[in-house]
Design a protein around this motif. Structure first.
Motif, PDB file in Angstrom:
ATOM      1  N   LEU A   1       3.222   2.783   3.865  1.00 15.89           N
ATOM      2  CA  LEU A   1       2.584   1.478   4.070  1.00 15.89           C
ATOM      3  C   LEU A   1       1.479   1.233   3.041  1.00 15.89           C
ATOM      4  O   LEU A   1       1.401   0.170   2.426  1.00 15.89           O
ATOM      5  CB  LEU A   1       1.946   1.435   5.459  1.00 15.89           C
ATOM      6  CG  LEU A   1       2.698   0.728   6.573  1.00 15.89           C
ATOM      7  CD1 LEU A   1       1.906   0.816   7.863  1.00 15.89           C
ATOM      8  CD2 LEU A   1       2.957  -0.725   6.211  1.00 15.89           C
ATOM      9  N   ARG A   2       0.629   2.235   2.862  1.00 16.85           N
ATOM     10  CA  ARG A   2      -0.473   2.098   1.896  1.00 16.85           C
ATOM     11  C   ARG A   2       0.066   1.912   0.481  1.00 16.85           C
ATOM     12  O   ARG A   2      -0.447   1.111  -0.300  1.00 16.85           O
ATOM     13  CB  ARG A   2      -1.382   3.339   1.952  1.00 16.85           C
ATOM     14  CG  ARG A   2      -2.148   3.410   3.253  1.00 16.85           C
ATOM     15  CD  ARG A   2      -3.071   4.611   3.307  1.00 16.85           C
ATOM     16  NE  ARG A   2      -3.896   4.539   4.512  1.00 16.85           N
ATOM     17  CZ  ARG A   2      -5.047   5.195   4.675  1.00 16.85           C
ATOM     18  NH1 ARG A   2      -5.499   6.000   3.715  1.00 16.85           N
ATOM     19  NH2 ARG A   2      -5.742   5.066   5.789  1.00 16.85           N
ATOM     20  N   SER A   3       1.107   2.675   0.199  1.00 17.16           N
ATOM     21  CA  SER A   3       1.700   2.587  -1.135  1.00 17.16           C
ATOM     22  C   SER A   3       2.248   1.179  -1.395  1.00 17.16           C
ATOM     23  O   SER A   3       2.084   0.607  -2.484  1.00 17.16           O
ATOM     24  CB  SER A   3       2.809   3.626  -1.241  1.00 17.16           C
ATOM     25  OG  SER A   3       3.385   3.570  -2.507  1.00 17.16           O
ATOM     26  N   MET A   4       2.866   0.600  -0.352  1.00 13.87           N
ATOM     27  CA  MET A   4       3.404  -0.753  -0.489  1.00 13.87           C
ATOM     28  C   MET A   4       2.282  -1.770  -0.678  1.00 13.87           C
ATOM     29  O   MET A   4       2.343  -2.647  -1.547  1.00 13.87           O
ATOM     30  CB  MET A   4       4.216  -1.104   0.750  1.00 13.87           C
ATOM     31  CG  MET A   4       4.878  -2.461   0.682  1.00 13.87           C
ATOM     32  SD  MET A   4       5.631  -2.910   2.265  1.00 13.87           S
ATOM     33  CE  MET A   4       4.198  -3.380   3.227  1.00 13.87           C
ATOM     34  N   LEU A   5       1.218  -1.613   0.113  1.00  8.30           N
ATOM     35  CA  LEU A   5       0.121  -2.590   0.034  1.00  8.30           C
ATOM     36  C   LEU A   5      -0.627  -2.500  -1.295  1.00  8.30           C
ATOM     37  O   LEU A   5      -1.039  -3.520  -1.845  1.00  8.30           O
ATOM     38  CB  LEU A   5      -0.837  -2.401   1.208  1.00  8.30           C
ATOM     39  CG  LEU A   5      -0.261  -2.812   2.571  1.00  8.30           C
ATOM     40  CD1 LEU A   5      -1.210  -2.418   3.700  1.00  8.30           C
ATOM     41  CD2 LEU A   5       0.009  -4.319   2.613  1.00  8.30           C
TER      42      LEU A   5
END
Lengths: 254, 254
Positions: free
Chosen positions: B224-228
């Motif tokens: 999720l963090r990587s996507m954001l």
């Protein structure tokens, strides 16, 4: 620039970026865009809502055979439909004011396209209408913006020219042509025949009193040789030069 | 591509290469060539023996104001006259068959032009008639040949397009625009506000039972963090995202 080899003309396979013209007005510009695309090996053209419908006779004429050689142009009602199967979209436009977007020159975008294609991504290039350009809604759908750095005093680019520059950069990013200089069909003469030419010329000049300033002779010879080597003569040209010397000294031609 | 800044438009000083069109037939093509030149900051156009005389109304119209903004076009009877004051000539043509010539891509020629200009040389770019191209006599006068590497199955380039590609490469060879990616007008948010966003999102998701597979939670969070982070949000966009979360969990907007 002529030189199309018809034997190499084929219904080009669908590869390379897809060009999407949104709301184009003049058929001539669609035709010019198609010709420019195929010049650069790009063959898939989609049109969103063309003002004068499709097919278009003026587009056919202006494409100089490109539209007939490409896969059939697909027509869509909306940009969303036209790009639905693609993975990454570049919007060709001036730098957007009120959006956060990656902005690239056409050259750096081309390298980016090649990298994406090598990962299997399908790429789309969005171009707007002749006068108004791309609408913000279409720019918002795009992952990056391509802005071509042009003369800020005269930056208005014809649609066909814009398509040409972007597809040209895509083509150049995969081009294997030697970038450095190549020579024509003939081979340079050997240094032995060049040396023979120098010696003969210098001998004939010596016999005719050319080197009056004796102390300057070595310099003059060095400069003469330097000039002749710059010409990069072929064997045939060395022979021609011998003939010139013979003619000038009044020697019968063989 | 729109975006001409009229305040920067001036009768451009005579700099950069001189473009010489030999025996051009259609006024439209002369106009398109002029527009392409000025797009790329090249402003000196000479014409040898134009079929329809000079001036030419169709050329004016097609130039979209370029001819009016450039120094007056000079017309000559012969190529020799048109190039007499120049130091080095490039012939734009397919590879010549029976002549020994340096052959360059447009890109490598552009680097060569810039080097010559920096030594004070005046450069000329020769283009032939639409159908027949340059005659051999004109190619013979040229120090080098420029051949644009194009789709061998569809290499026939419109005159205006040929002028565009060669002058574009000249412009790019002196371009100072950052080649690498730049971003739009907004600044990326600080990592602190990103971290706050991650934590809030994860907390709200945790409260709602999103992480049912407990052992997968660290991986899911990482992804999720990587996507954001890939979205490269601005401060404003982070605030918008907080608003989205609030709305989705049914919290009243402030």
């Amino acid at each position: 620039m002529t030189g199309t080899d018809r034997s190499q003309l084929s219904t080009a396979p669908a590869r390379g970026p897809v060009v999407i013209l949104t709301h184009p007005q003049m058929g001539e510009n669609i035709g010019a865009a198609a010709r420019a695309m195929l010049n650069c090996g790009v063959s898939e053209l989609r049109i969103v809502n063309p003002r004068d419908g499709w097919p278009n006779e003026r587009a056919e004429a202006m494409s100089a055979g490109a539209l007939a050689a490409m896969p059939p142009v697909q027509v869509y009602a909306t940009t969303e439909d036209a790009i639905s199967d693609l993975n990454f979209i570049y919007a060709t436009t001036a730098r957007p004011r009120d959006m956060v977007k990656q902005v690239m020159t056409a050259r750096s975008a081309a390298a980016d396209m090649r990298a994406r294609e090598s990962r299997g991504e399908r790429i789309g290039l969005l171009f707007g209408a002749e006068r108004s350009g791309l609408v913000n809604e279409d720019i918002a759908l795009s992952g990056a913006v391509i802005t071509i750095p042009l003369n800020p005093g005269f930056a208005s680019l014809n649609l066909g020219q814009a398509v040409l520059l972007v597809t040209y950069e895509w083509m150049m990013a995969g081009d294997r042509t030697a970038d450095t200089l190549t020579v024509g069909d003939s081979f340079p003469a050997t240094q032995a025949s060049m040396t023979e030419l120098y010696r003969r010329l210098e001998e004939e000049l010596e016999d005719r009193g050319f080197f009056r300033a004796r102390d300057m002779k070595p310099t003059i010879i060095r400069n003469l040789r330097s000039m002749l080597v710059r010409a990069g003569m072929t064997d045939q040209e060395v022979k021609t030069f011998h003939g010139i010397i013979s003619a000038l000294i009044g020697k019968k031609m063989k």
